[in-house]
Each structure stands twice: as structure tokens, then as C-alpha cells.
Design a protein around this motif. Structure first.
Motif, PDB file in Angstrom:
ATOM      1  N   ASN A 135       0.821  -1.209   0.000  1.00 53.94           N
ATOM      2  CA  ASN A 135       0.000   0.000   0.000  1.00 53.94           C
ATOM      3  C   ASN A 135       0.857   1.263   0.000  1.00 53.94           C
ATOM      4  OD1 ASN A 135      -3.177  -0.123   0.432  1.00 53.94           O
ATOM      5  ND2 ASN A 135      -2.299  -1.981   1.295  1.00 53.94           N
ATOM      6  N   TYR A 164      -4.510   2.521   4.028  1.00 57.29           N
ATOM      7  CA  TYR A 164      -4.868   1.223   3.454  1.00 57.29           C
ATOM      8  C   TYR A 164      -6.356   0.923   3.597  1.00 57.29           C
ATOM      9  CZ  TYR A 164      -4.583  -0.150   8.370  1.00 57.29           C
ATOM     10  OH  TYR A 164      -4.770  -0.221   9.734  1.00 57.29           O
ATOM     11  N   HIS A 174      -6.593  -6.276  -1.549  1.00 56.07           N
ATOM     12  CA  HIS A 174      -5.865  -5.436  -2.498  1.00 56.07           C
ATOM     13  C   HIS A 174      -6.855  -4.615  -3.325  1.00 56.07           C
ATOM     14  CE1 HIS A 174      -1.856  -6.994  -1.592  1.00 56.07           C
ATOM     15  NE2 HIS A 174      -2.445  -8.180  -1.452  1.00 56.07           N
ATOM     16  N   ARG A 176      -6.828  -1.498  -4.134  1.00 54.29           N
ATOM     17  CA  ARG A 176      -6.264  -0.580  -5.131  1.00 54.29           C
ATOM     18  C   ARG A 176      -6.193  -1.263  -6.500  1.00 54.29           C
ATOM     19  NH1 ARG A 176      -3.882   3.878  -2.455  1.00 54.29           N
ATOM     20  NH2 ARG A 176      -3.430   3.471  -0.247  1.00 54.29           N
TER      21      ARG A 176
END
Length: 452
Positions: A135, A164, A174, A176
Motif C-alpha cells: 500500500n 490502506y 488489495h 487498489r
């Protein structure tokens, strides 16, 4: 893993000495201690940016995340994954309407998972080093390379891009990568013109349009079971309320390197369904708010007729005043440590100094007092929105929104009791007291908010 943990535990005393001289030293030490057996994972992150990838900014970012980590928590145990697996099957069933999907998840929540949000664990005790490093690296790369983030200062980066998670109980996945893959395809072939190309607002609006069109959202503003706080579910959710889609917007923006935060009210707003909305940091450094979620244009103006008692920003940094409250208050109202009071950014506000009768003060067992906003609910007509302190016989509160009906409460050793007559804080700062037996009168609805 054992070798890495032993190495990190050996390095810990040296690290603590180094950190003790910096401004975050005490907070960092407390966070490491709170991590218990997971401490080696956090120390691994710090060591990574001291030796493997020596970068002073990334190290400061890691210290910021770890030092403020005691304010953040996730679901404990595996039940949440059972629920998310069920939700994934429901969302994949194209024979169900959005209403049926919502109602199916509501039914299973009430049957098996209603108390799940009460079973939590601090992030510091479960988060992994690789996850934090990933992150930090991704957000840092975007901050330092994306043209639409070049106006962001380091301190702004810490809150608007780095964290995060954006809300509590968000899965440590995850997100992102997931959200960028779904809603960031336009970044590969951006529309080039002199006005919007590589601007924060232009890129954010491209992401917003893409997400809004792909989600085919339905505005079903009723209870819908547990919020879907897993990225692989958020990109497939066809129903939800405004907070659901406002959160998705913030995460989608951050996944593309766009500085974004989530603001909210502690009570239902008066004339709209918006209780949470997103804000981006523009190329000029201006904070541009949405009216509510993905479906609304960015920066077109927050509801000009809306009023409210408080507006809070979801932050990663710990609110020091709330932390002090939790350490000292004899009565513990469940205030979230990750909230910052930004009411004055949205409304005209007033500081209040309300005299409290001596006989009432003698009944109180705590210096902390509370201010409640009137809401349109017969079952619970008052909603706590902030705390203050008793000082020199007066209850002190800061930055209270005007044109709201309030009541003050205090702790008598058994629970909260009224310590003032209800009063309206008018637009001109004047205070008008109201008789309690007239609270149900319709002429007072103008100064009440909707219950959540």
C-alpha cells in the motif's frame, strides 16, 4: 517467517530508541506494544524502509500508519468471509433483481450475522508487513508520478492517498488493484484537451463516470444487511445506499492516485438521503465535495439549503481530543477515534457556553457532557453528536451547526440524563429555549434532522 520475526524482535529495542526522539515516537511505541504477537510484522515494515528501500518519506508514511493504527479495527474470525462468499453468489445470480439481492442479504444477516460487527480485532494484531509495504509503495508512486496528484503536500498525502482503508471494518484486501482494474481503464487512453487533460477534476470525473455506468446502481435506501466492504463485492454491487457508493468512489479515486476523503453527518440530513459523501483535492488545492455519491457531479455545490449539527471527516490519524476523552471519561460513548470535526467548512457554526443549574451539576459524575440533536424519531428523539466539558458551571462546546434543535446531557452514574432545556441555536447565534412538552409539535420540525 520465524527467522524474520526473531530478527525484527532483536532489532526492536534499537528502533524504539531511534523513534523515541521523534514526534511520533510515543505513539509508535504504543502501537507496537498493542500489536502483541504481530509486532514483528510492523517492525518489518519500518526496517524495510530503513535498509531494504531506504526512503525517508516512505519511512515517515510507515510511522504514520503504524502510529495511528490503534484507532483502526477489522472483523475478527472467519464468519465475515462466509458472509462475503454468500454475497458473491447472490450478486452473481442474474435472475435476481437488485431488490431481491438486497433482501436476500438482509435476511441472512438477520438470521446469522447480525452481531458480527460487535466481534472485531485491532488491525495492529492482524495486518501483514507485505500488505502495508504494498500500500505504501503504490500510493507513494502515484503521489510522486501522477500529474493529477502533484499539488498534494506530504501531509495531505498521508490522509488523502496513503491509508490502506477508508472506513472501519473494510477488508484488508488489495482494493487498489481491484478497483483500478475495473474503473481505471480510461487512464490508458485519456481524452486530451487543454482544459481537462491530466487535471485532478478531469481524471476524477472520468473515474466517476466509468464507475457509475458500470455499476448500474439502484438507489435502494433501506437497510440491506451488512455493508459490503470487500473490493471484489463493491465492483459488482447493484444495490446500496449513498454511503455505500460514496465509499466506492473514494476507494476508486485513491486507486487511481486521486486525493479523496469521505465526509459524513452523525445524523440523517434533513432534506436529502446523503449522510456520507466524497471530497477530492483539486488542482488548486480546493476541497471539492460531491452532493452525495457516484451519481453526482464533483464540486457542483454541496446542498445550499442543508443545515446540520456536525460534519466529520473520516481520517486515518487519531483524533487527539477523542483519544483523551476515551482515556478520561467515566461514561464511554462510542465515538470513533478516526473522525475530525470539519463542520465550519460546511455550515455557519457557534461555540456554546451554556449555564448548567447547580443542583443538576451536583448530580453529575463526570466533567464530560454531551450535546444531542433532535431527530424525527418517536423511539429515540435525540442523537448524541459531540461531547464537551463542564467548566466554571457552564457546558462548553465548539463549532456547533446553527438552525438546529439541541439538548445537553450528562452522566449521573447510571446513564445519560438531560441537563438543559431543549434549545434552538438560530442563524444569528441567538438561543431560544423550548418547553419539553412541545417537542412533538410540527412547528419544530424545521430544526430537526432525520434519524439514521
Amino acid at each position: 517467517m520465524l527467522t524474520r520475526c526473531l530478527h525484527n524482535l532483536f532489532a526492536l529495542p534499537v528502533l524504539l530508541v531511534i523513534c523515541s526522539g521523534c514526534c511520533q515516537g510515543d505513539a509508535l511505541n504504543r502501537a507496537l506494544q498493542s500489536a502483541s504477537s504481530n509486532r514483528c510484522e510492523l517492525v518489518s515494515v519500518l526496517n524495510h524502509y530503513r535498509s531494504v528501500d531506504p526512503n525517508s518519506d516512505k519511512l515517515r508514511a510507515a510511522e504514520f500508519l503504524i502510529g495511528n493504527m490503534p484507532a483502526h479495527y477489522s472483523y475478527a474470525g472467519s464468519e465475515i468471509y462466509q458472509y462475503y462468499d454468500y454475497a458473491a453468489r447472490i450478486l452473481a445470480n442474474k435472475e435476481l433483481t437488485p431488490e431481491q439481492q438486497r433482501d436476500s442479504l438482509l435476511a441472512i444477516t438477520d438470521l446469522k450475522y447480525r452481531n458480527l460487527p460487535n466481534h472485531t480485532i485491532p488491525d495492529a494484531q492482524i495486518i501483514k508487513a507485505d500488505y502495508l509495504i504494498d500500500n505504501i509503495d503504490k500510493s507513494y508512486t502515484q503521489w510522486t508520478t501522477c500529474p493529477w496528484a502533484s499539488q498534494v503536500t506530504f501531509d495531505e498525502y498521508l490522509e488523502w492517498m496513503l491509508p490502506y482503508k477508508a472506513v472501519e471494518l473494510q477488508e484488508l484486501d488489495h482494493w487498489r488493484d481491484t478497483l483500478l482494474a475495473h474503473f481505471g481503464t480510461g487512464l490508458e487512453h485519456p481524452i486530451k484537451n487543454d482544459v481537462e487533460y491530466n487535471t485532478t477534476l478531469g481524471v476524477a470525473d472520468m473515474i466517476r463516470n466509468d464507475a457509475n455506468s458500470r455499476l448500474h446502481r439502484y438507489g435502494l435506501y433501506t437497510r440491506a444487511g451488512l455493508p459490503l466492504l470487500s473490493a471484489h463485492l463493491q465492483v459488482n454491487q447493484t444495490y446500496g445506499d449513498i454511503p455505500d457508493y460514496a465509499l466506492t468512489a473514494v476507494l476508486a479515486f485513491r486507486s487511481a492516485g486521486i486525493p479523496a476523503v469521505l465526509d459524513e453527518t452523525p445524523v440523517g440530513s434533513r432534506y436529502t438521503a446523503a449522510t456520507k459523501w466524497f471530497v477530492i483535492l483539486s488542482d488548486k488545492g480546493d476541497e471539492l465535495a460531491s452532493e452525495w455519491d457516484l451519481s453526482t457531479q464533483i464540486g457542483w455545490g454541496f446542498f445550499p439549503y442543508e443545515r446540520g449539527p456536525k460534519v466529520y471527516r473520516n481520517t486515518y490519524a487519531i483524533n487527539k481530543e477523542r483519544q483523551k476523552y476515551k482515556e478520561q471519561a467515566k461514561y464511554q460513548y462510542p465515538f470513533d477515534l478516526g473522525k475530525k470535526d470539519i463542520t465550519s467548512k460546511y455550515f455557519l457554526t457557534s461555540d456554546l457556553s451554556i449555564p448548567i443549574d447547580n443542583a443538576v451539576r451536583k448530580r453529575l459524575k463526570d466533567k464530560y457532557v454531551y450535546i444531542a440533536s433532535a431527530v424525527r424519531s418517536e423511539e429515540q428523539p435525540w442523537q448524541i453528536v459531540d461531547f464537551g466539558v463542564l467548566k466554571h458551571g457552564k457546558a462548553i462546546f465548539h463549532d456547533m451547526g446553527r438552525e438546529v434543535l439541541y439538548q445537553l446531557q450528562g452522566y449521573d452514574g447510571d446513564g445519560l440524563i438531560p441537563i438543559s432545556r431543549p434549545f434552538i441555536l438560530h442563524k444569528d447565534c441567538s438561543i431560544e429555549y423550548v418547553d419539553s412538552d412541545t417537542l412533538s409539535s410540527t412547528h419544530l420540525n424545521k430544526w430537526k434532522n432525520n434519524a439514521l
